[in-house]
Write a protein that holds these residues in place. Structure first.
Motif, PDB file in Angstrom:
ATOM      1  N   ALA A  62       1.304  -1.011  -0.144  1.00  0.00           N
ATOM      2  CA  ALA A  62      -0.031  -0.135  -0.289  1.00  0.00           C
ATOM      3  C   ALA A  62       1.136   1.400  -0.271  1.00  0.00           C
ATOM      4  CB  ALA A  62      -1.168   0.315   1.335  1.00  0.00           C
ATOM      5  N   ALA A  63       2.065   1.102   0.980  1.00  0.00           N
ATOM      6  CA  ALA A  63       2.881   2.267   0.870  1.00  0.00           C
ATOM      7  C   ALA A  63       3.274   2.790  -0.269  1.00  0.00           C
ATOM      8  CB  ALA A  63       3.599   1.943   2.212  1.00  0.00           C
ATOM      9  N   ALA A  64       3.994   1.509  -0.811  1.00  0.00           N
ATOM     10  CA  ALA A  64       4.617   1.209  -2.408  1.00  0.00           C
ATOM     11  C   ALA A  64       3.548   1.923  -3.050  1.00  0.00           C
ATOM     12  CB  ALA A  64       5.186   0.082  -2.676  1.00  0.00           C
ATOM     13  N   GLN A  65       1.977   1.263  -3.508  1.00  0.00           N
ATOM     14  CA  GLN A  65       1.110   1.978  -4.561  1.00  0.00           C
ATOM     15  C   GLN A  65       1.090   4.038  -4.145  1.00  0.00           C
ATOM     16  OE1 GLN A  65       0.180   0.305  -7.129  1.00  0.00           O
ATOM     17  NE2 GLN A  65      -1.291   1.838  -7.939  1.00  0.00           N
ATOM     18  N   ASP A  66       1.716   3.979  -3.026  1.00  0.00           N
ATOM     19  CA  ASP A  66       1.112   5.445  -2.671  1.00  0.00           C
ATOM     20  C   ASP A  66       2.697   6.664  -3.382  1.00  0.00           C
ATOM     21  OD1 ASP A  66      -1.643   5.649  -0.969  1.00  0.00           O
ATOM     22  OD2 ASP A  66      -0.490   5.214   0.139  1.00  0.00           O
ATOM     23  N   ASP A 112      12.406   5.915  -5.812  1.00  0.00           N
ATOM     24  CA  ASP A 112      12.822   4.985  -5.074  1.00  0.00           C
ATOM     25  C   ASP A 112      12.658   4.694  -3.910  1.00  0.00           C
ATOM     26  OD1 ASP A 112      15.594   5.883  -6.649  1.00  0.00           O
ATOM     27  OD2 ASP A 112      15.657   7.081  -5.629  1.00  0.00           O
ATOM     28  N   GLU A 113      11.627   4.816  -2.906  1.00  0.00           N
ATOM     29  CA  GLU A 113      11.184   4.825  -1.528  1.00  0.00           C
ATOM     30  C   GLU A 113       9.643   3.297  -2.563  1.00  0.00           C
ATOM     31  OE1 GLU A 113      10.088   4.771   2.129  1.00  0.00           O
ATOM     32  OE2 GLU A 113      12.257   4.565   0.712  1.00  0.00           O
ATOM     33  N   ALA A 114       9.962   3.816  -3.513  1.00  0.00           N
ATOM     34  CA  ALA A 114       8.059   2.455  -3.868  1.00  0.00           C
ATOM     35  C   ALA A 114       9.174   1.352  -4.690  1.00  0.00           C
ATOM     36  CB  ALA A 114       7.361   3.062  -5.367  1.00  0.00           C
ATOM     37  N   LEU A 115      10.194   1.713  -5.075  1.00  0.00           N
ATOM     38  CA  LEU A 115      10.728   0.301  -5.073  1.00  0.00           C
ATOM     39  C   LEU A 115      11.726  -0.063  -3.888  1.00  0.00           C
ATOM     40  CD1 LEU A 115      12.169  -1.209  -8.008  1.00  0.00           C
ATOM     41  CD2 LEU A 115      14.550   0.765  -7.873  1.00  0.00           C
ATOM     42  N   ARG A 116      12.278   0.487  -3.009  1.00  0.00           N
ATOM     43  CA  ARG A 116      12.547  -0.105  -2.230  1.00  0.00           C
ATOM     44  C   ARG A 116      11.138  -0.853  -1.270  1.00  0.00           C
ATOM     45  NH1 ARG A 116      11.781   0.088   3.817  1.00  0.00           N
ATOM     46  NH2 ARG A 116      10.894   2.479   3.201  1.00  0.00           N
ATOM     47  N   LEU A 117      10.020  -0.133  -1.152  1.00  0.00           N
ATOM     48  CA  LEU A 117       9.311  -1.026  -0.238  1.00  0.00           C
ATOM     49  C   LEU A 117       8.125  -1.969  -0.787  1.00  0.00           C
ATOM     50  CD1 LEU A 117       7.006   2.267   0.560  1.00  0.00           C
ATOM     51  CD2 LEU A 117       8.117   0.892   2.080  1.00  0.00           C
ATOM     52  N   ALA A 118       8.061  -2.101  -2.083  1.00  0.00           N
ATOM     53  CA  ALA A 118       8.000  -3.357  -2.730  1.00  0.00           C
ATOM     54  C   ALA A 118       9.096  -4.845  -2.597  1.00  0.00           C
ATOM     55  CB  ALA A 118       7.771  -3.384  -4.925  1.00  0.00           C
ATOM     56  N   ALA A 119      10.283  -4.296  -2.816  1.00  0.00           N
ATOM     57  CA  ALA A 119      11.340  -5.177  -3.282  1.00  0.00           C
ATOM     58  C   ALA A 119      11.005  -6.271  -1.346  1.00  0.00           C
ATOM     59  CB  ALA A 119      12.765  -4.903  -3.648  1.00  0.00           C
ATOM     60  N   ALA A 120      10.948  -5.239  -0.346  1.00  0.00           N
ATOM     61  CA  ALA A 120      11.023  -5.128   0.978  1.00  0.00           C
ATOM     62  C   ALA A 120       9.796  -6.077   1.033  1.00  0.00           C
ATOM     63  CB  ALA A 120      10.505  -4.367   2.077  1.00  0.00           C
ATOM     64  N   CYS A 121       8.642  -6.391   0.317  1.00  0.00           N
ATOM     65  CA  CYS A 121       7.614  -7.163   0.237  1.00  0.00           C
ATOM     66  C   CYS A 121       8.034  -8.229  -0.425  1.00  0.00           C
ATOM     67  CB  CYS A 121       6.298  -6.593  -0.500  1.00  0.00           C
ATOM     68  SG  CYS A 121       5.041  -8.043  -0.611  1.00  0.00           S
ATOM     69  N   LEU A 122       8.959  -8.656  -1.573  1.00  0.00           N
ATOM     70  CA  LEU A 122       8.967  -9.653  -2.001  1.00  0.00           C
ATOM     71  C   LEU A 122      10.186 -10.556  -1.717  1.00  0.00           C
ATOM     72  CD1 LEU A 122       9.005  -7.977  -5.185  1.00  0.00           C
ATOM     73  CD2 LEU A 122       7.853  -9.922  -4.831  1.00  0.00           C
ATOM     74  N   ASN A 123      11.032  -9.813  -0.692  1.00  0.00           N
ATOM     75  CA  ASN A 123      11.809 -10.343   0.279  1.00  0.00           C
ATOM     76  C   ASN A 123      10.771 -11.082   1.478  1.00  0.00           C
ATOM     77  OD1 ASN A 123      13.915  -9.418  -1.053  1.00  0.00           O
ATOM     78  ND2 ASN A 123      14.427  -7.582   0.629  1.00  0.00           N
ATOM     79  N   GLN A 124      10.438 -10.549   1.633  1.00  0.00           N
ATOM     80  CA  GLN A 124       8.986 -11.873   3.146  1.00  0.00           C
ATOM     81  C   GLN A 124       9.247 -12.952   2.942  1.00  0.00           C
ATOM     82  OE1 GLN A 124       8.030 -10.612   6.198  1.00  0.00           O
ATOM     83  NE2 GLN A 124       8.973  -8.474   5.274  1.00  0.00           N
TER      84      GLN A 124
END
Length: 197
Positions: free
Chosen positions: A37-41, A49-61
Motif C-alpha cells: 500500500a505504501a509502495a503504491q502511494d 526509489d522509496e516505492a522500489l524499496r517497499l515493493a522489494a521489501a515485500c518480495l523479500n518476505q
C-alpha cells in the motif's frame, strides 16, 4: 491434582508450539500488505526509489501470498517503465507471469506501456506452444512486423509530404509559377444598401 498441574503447565506450551508457526505468516503477510500500500502511494507521488524499496521489501518476505507477489512485481514493472529501464521492467513481468501465466492487465487502470509490455512478454513466453500448426499463415509475421508494410507506409507519407509542398508552393504565387510574387488584389468593397423611407 497432579494431572491438572501437569496439564496446566503443558497446555500453554503445546498451544504456543502449535500456534507460533501461524503467527509469523500472518504478521509477515500484514507487513507485506502495508508495504505494498505504501509502495503504491509512493509510486503515485513519483517517489520511485522509496516505492522500489517497499515493493522489494515485500518480495523479500518469506511468507507472502501469490496476490501480494503479483502486486509487488506489477509495481516494480511500473516503476522501471517510468524510469525507462525496459530490461528490469520486462524481468518483473516475467516473474509476475511465472506466478500467474493467465494474468491480465486492466486497460483502463493500467498505463498503456504496461499493458503493451505484459502482452509482448506473454506472447514471447507462450509463443512456442501456440505455434502448433505449420500452415503458411501461422509462420507469416504480423502486419506491423512485415518490411513491405513499413515500405508502403513510408512511401505514402513521403509522397503526401511532397505533394503538399508542391501544392503550397504553386498556390502561393498565383500565375507567376510560385515564387513569392505580390499577393492577389483585395476584393472590391460591398455597395451600401439603400435606405428605407
Amino acid at each position: 491434582m497432579c494431572g491438572s498441574r501437569f496439564w496446566a503447565a503443558v497446555l500453554p506450551v503445546l498451544l504456543a508450539v502449535c500456534l507460533v508457526p501461524f503467527v509469523p505468516t500472518y504478521a509477515q503477510s500484514a507487513v507485506c500488505e502495508r508495504a505494498l500500500a505504501a509502495a503504491q502511494d509512493q509510486y503515485r507521488e513519483a517517489e520511485y526509489d522509496e516505492a522500489l524499496r517497499l515493493a522489494a521489501a515485500c518480495l523479500n518476505q518469506e511468507e507472502r501470498t501469490a496476490d501480494q507477489a503479483i502486486s509487488a512485481y506489477r509495481i516494480l514493472a511500473l516503476i522501471h517503465l517510468k524510469r525507462d529501464e525496459l530490461e528490469q521492467a520486462r524481468s518483473a513481468v516475467v516473474n509476475l507471469l511465472g506466478i500467474d501465466p493467465t494474468y491480465t492487465t486492466d486497460p483502463v487502470a493500467d498505463p498503456p506501456a504496461y499493458v503493451s509490455l505484459v502482452s509482448i512478454v506473454q506472447r514471447d513466453v507462450q509463443g512456442p506452444t501456440e505455434v502448433a500448426s505449420s500452415t503458411p499463415e501461422s509462420t507469416r509475421p504480423s502486419f506491423f512486423r512485415r518490411t513491405s508494410t513499413w515500405v508502403t507506409m513510408g512511401t505514402v507519407l513521403v509522397g503526401s509530404g511532397v505533394a503538399t509542398v508542391v501544392a503550397l508552393q504553386s498556390g502561393s504565387g498565383g500565375e507567376q509559377g510560385g515564387g513569392g510574387g505580390t499577393p492577389p488584389p483585395a476584393p472590391e468593397p460591398l455597395p451600401i444598401p439603400p435606405t428605407t423611407p
